[in-house]
Structure formats: C-alpha cells, structure tokens
Design a protein around this motif. Structure first.
Motif, PDB file in Angstrom:
ATOM      1  N   GLU A   9       0.856  -1.184   0.000  1.00 19.35           N
ATOM      2  CA  GLU A   9       0.000   0.000   0.000  1.00 19.35           C
ATOM      3  C   GLU A   9       0.892   1.234   0.000  1.00 19.35           C
ATOM      4  N   THR A  10       0.510   2.236  -0.766  1.00 21.46           N
ATOM      5  CA  THR A  10       1.233   3.504  -0.745  1.00 21.46           C
ATOM      6  C   THR A  10       0.280   4.625  -0.363  1.00 21.46           C
ATOM      7  N   ARG A  11       0.817   5.619   0.334  1.00 22.71           N
ATOM      8  CA  ARG A  11       0.026   6.778   0.739  1.00 22.71           C
ATOM      9  C   ARG A  11       0.832   8.037   0.474  1.00 22.71           C
ATOM     10  N   SER A  47       7.568   2.951 -14.619  1.00 23.03           N
ATOM     11  CA  SER A  47       8.750   2.254 -14.104  1.00 23.03           C
ATOM     12  C   SER A  47       9.307   2.951 -12.866  1.00 23.03           C
ATOM     13  N   THR A  48       9.194   4.273 -12.834  1.00 22.81           N
ATOM     14  CA  THR A  48       9.665   5.030 -11.671  1.00 22.81           C
ATOM     15  C   THR A  48       8.865   4.658 -10.423  1.00 22.81           C
ATOM     16  N   LEU A  53       8.333   1.202  -5.335  1.00 21.43           N
ATOM     17  CA  LEU A  53       7.676   0.140  -4.590  1.00 21.43           C
ATOM     18  C   LEU A  53       8.664  -0.888  -4.057  1.00 21.43           C
ATOM     19  N   PHE A  54       9.700  -1.227  -4.857  1.00 22.38           N
ATOM     20  CA  PHE A  54      10.606  -2.270  -4.367  1.00 22.38           C
ATOM     21  C   PHE A  54      11.943  -1.725  -3.860  1.00 22.38           C
ATOM     22  N   GLY A  55      12.000  -0.429  -3.599  1.00 17.44           N
ATOM     23  CA  GLY A  55      13.136   0.102  -2.854  1.00 17.44           C
ATOM     24  C   GLY A  55      14.316   0.566  -3.670  1.00 17.44           C
ATOM     25  N   LEU A  56      14.173   0.644  -4.993  1.00 12.95           N
ATOM     26  CA  LEU A  56      15.286   1.102  -5.815  1.00 12.95           C
ATOM     27  C   LEU A  56      15.346   2.619  -5.895  1.00 12.95           C
ATOM     28  N   LEU A  65       3.959   0.806   2.374  1.00 18.41           N
ATOM     29  CA  LEU A  65       3.702  -0.180   3.422  1.00 18.41           C
ATOM     30  C   LEU A  65       3.724  -1.575   2.816  1.00 18.41           C
ATOM     31  N   ILE A  66       4.502  -2.460   3.438  1.00 20.44           N
ATOM     32  CA  ILE A  66       4.578  -3.852   3.020  1.00 20.44           C
ATOM     33  C   ILE A  66       3.954  -4.697   4.129  1.00 20.44           C
TER      34      ILE A  66
END
Length: 269
Positions: A9-11, A47-48, A53-56, A65-66
């Motif tokens: 989830e992103t906020r 892609s950005t 989302l995966f920390g790059l 939130l994971i």
C-alpha cells in the motif's frame, strides 16, 4: 489505521529525480495474489513508481507499506530482509553476459543463502523447469532469443521464492505469440504459487489477458487518474486520457514490422 489486508500500500507517494517530480500523491492498494498493472502512456512514470515500490528509488514524500510495515522507516537490515521477498524481471532481463543461464539463476542463491552447491544446482534446475528453460541451462545470454532471455530472467527472479514479483514491460520486444506464452506463464505462476505480481506495461493484449487490478498514471498531471482492472477502465472510466489509451489505434505499431522486415527479428524470438 493500517489495513494489513494489502500486500503493498502507498500513501501520498511522491517520486522525483532532482527537482523534477515524476508522480505525486500516489495511492495504491495491491492485494495479495493479484496481478496489478501500472498503466499509462510513455513517460508517465510507470517504471519510476515500480522502483519506488521495491526500494530502488527513495520517495521524496509519502509511505510504502509492506504487509502494513513502513518500508522506508525500517532499518537497513530490515529493508534487506524485505527485499529478499521480492523478485524483479527488468525490461531487458538484465542477465550477466559472462555467466551461463544456470549461473545467472544460481547467483541470488549463492549471495543470499547458505545452501550447499548440490542443493543450489537442484534449485536452479527446478526454477528453470518452471519457466521451460531447463534445456538452455548451459547457454550464454548471447545465445538466447528475446523470449528465452525473458524466461531466464524470470527464473532468476524466482530463485528465492519471492512473495511479490515485479515485471517491467515483460512483453516489450517480443512477437505476439511469444508475448502470449509469457502471459500464460505469468498466470500459471500466480495460480500455482499464489505470488502477487506487479507489472508495468502499455501492451493492451497483455493487460486485458492477465491483469485483474491496476492504476492509470498520467504524465500531464503527474498523478494517478484512475484505478481498476484494464477491463473496468476500458468499459467504465470516462476520463478521456484513459479512453484514448484503452481504445487507441495501433496503426503505427502495426506498420513497424513491415518497415523492419528486411532486417529480420534481432531477438530471434
């Protein structure tokens, strides 16, 4: 209140390169076991957002939130633990050119586990079998077609039994038949392993075939302008940008193979 029914989830997620904001206030809810598509035209930041989302890519604002846990508020060691639950297939497959297919797949196992060589070899065979690449174990990446490189990259992404797979334009550069086979493979992986899949794509056939949820990113407003499955957005979203994308004419794309017919398929796929 944190809703742990969402795998990711992103906020208020805002991502930028320097002073240039790519997407702002991104709110995503990705359920476990879903195939979630980040959609939109070229340059909108798909892609950005995935990298965020995966920390790059660290966001300049907002939260990822994971399973209800804040990724960027966690310690470095904890983020490494979370990252081991991910598998990533980059657009180019990003295979090491100096390693065989089997050695590419074995690399994450050697780096992040304490498995013995015989156990790693068994796991590599298993992962390659999952994607139909066991016969190519000893080939070099330069000997593979485009579709084979994608599947080899997928086998490597599966090496650590990830809970979430991220695919960046999985069908890019593939012919329609190979693309459909990859779509079928993605569905089989989700069905057989229960893996949550997040993909970036602008390929309509693939989006309609496999994605059951998603978000539409807009380059002009730098925001998410619609949410839902590709079919829902096509049939029920009235936003003109979404409709233009979902019903777009593919004339220029259909002309491309004719223009390049003399040169053949560089990937050989």
């Amino acid at each position: 209140m944190i809703d742990v029914s969402f795998k990711i989830e992103t906020r208020g997620l805002t991502l930028a390169f320097g002073d240039r904001v790519i997407q702002r206030d991104v709110a995503l809810r990705i359920r476990p076991g879903s195939i979630f598509a980040l959609m939109g035209g070229s340059g909108c930041g798909k892609s950005t957002v995935m990298k965020g989302l995966f920390g790059l890519l660290r966001p300049i604002a907002g939260t990822v939130l994971i399973d209800g846990e804040s990724y960027w508020d966690a310690s470095d060691d904890r983020r490494i633990e979370i990252n081991r639950r991910y598998g990533v297939l980059f657009q180019s497959a990003a295979l090491w050119s100096s390693l065989t297919v089997a050695e590419n797949v074995a690399l994450p196992l050697k780096l992040f586990t304490r498995q013995k060589p015989a156990a790693i070899a068994d796991l590599v065979r298993l992962k390659l079998a999952l994607v139909g690449m066991e016969a190519a174990a000893d080939l070099m990446p330069s000997e593979l077609s485009g579709g084979m490189r994608k599947r080899a990259g997928l086998a490597r992404a599966l090496a650590l039994d990830p809970e979430v797979l991220f695919f960046d334009e999985p069908s890019a550069g593939l012919d329609p038949i190979t693309s459909r086979r990859l779509d079928d493979l993605i569905l089989e992986l989700r069905g057989g392993l229960g893996t949550t899949i997040v993909l970036v794509s602008h390929e309509l056939p693939s989006l309609f075939a496999i994605a059951d949820d998603g978000a539409f990113l807009d380059a002009e407003t730098q925001t998410v302008i619609a949410s839902g499955s590709p079919t829902e957005l096509r049939d029920h979203c009235a936003h003109p940008t979404v409709q233009a994308f979902m019903h777009r004419e593919r004339t220029s794309e259909s002309r491309t193979p004719i223009m390049q017919s003399n040169g053949g398929d560089a990937d050989g796929s």
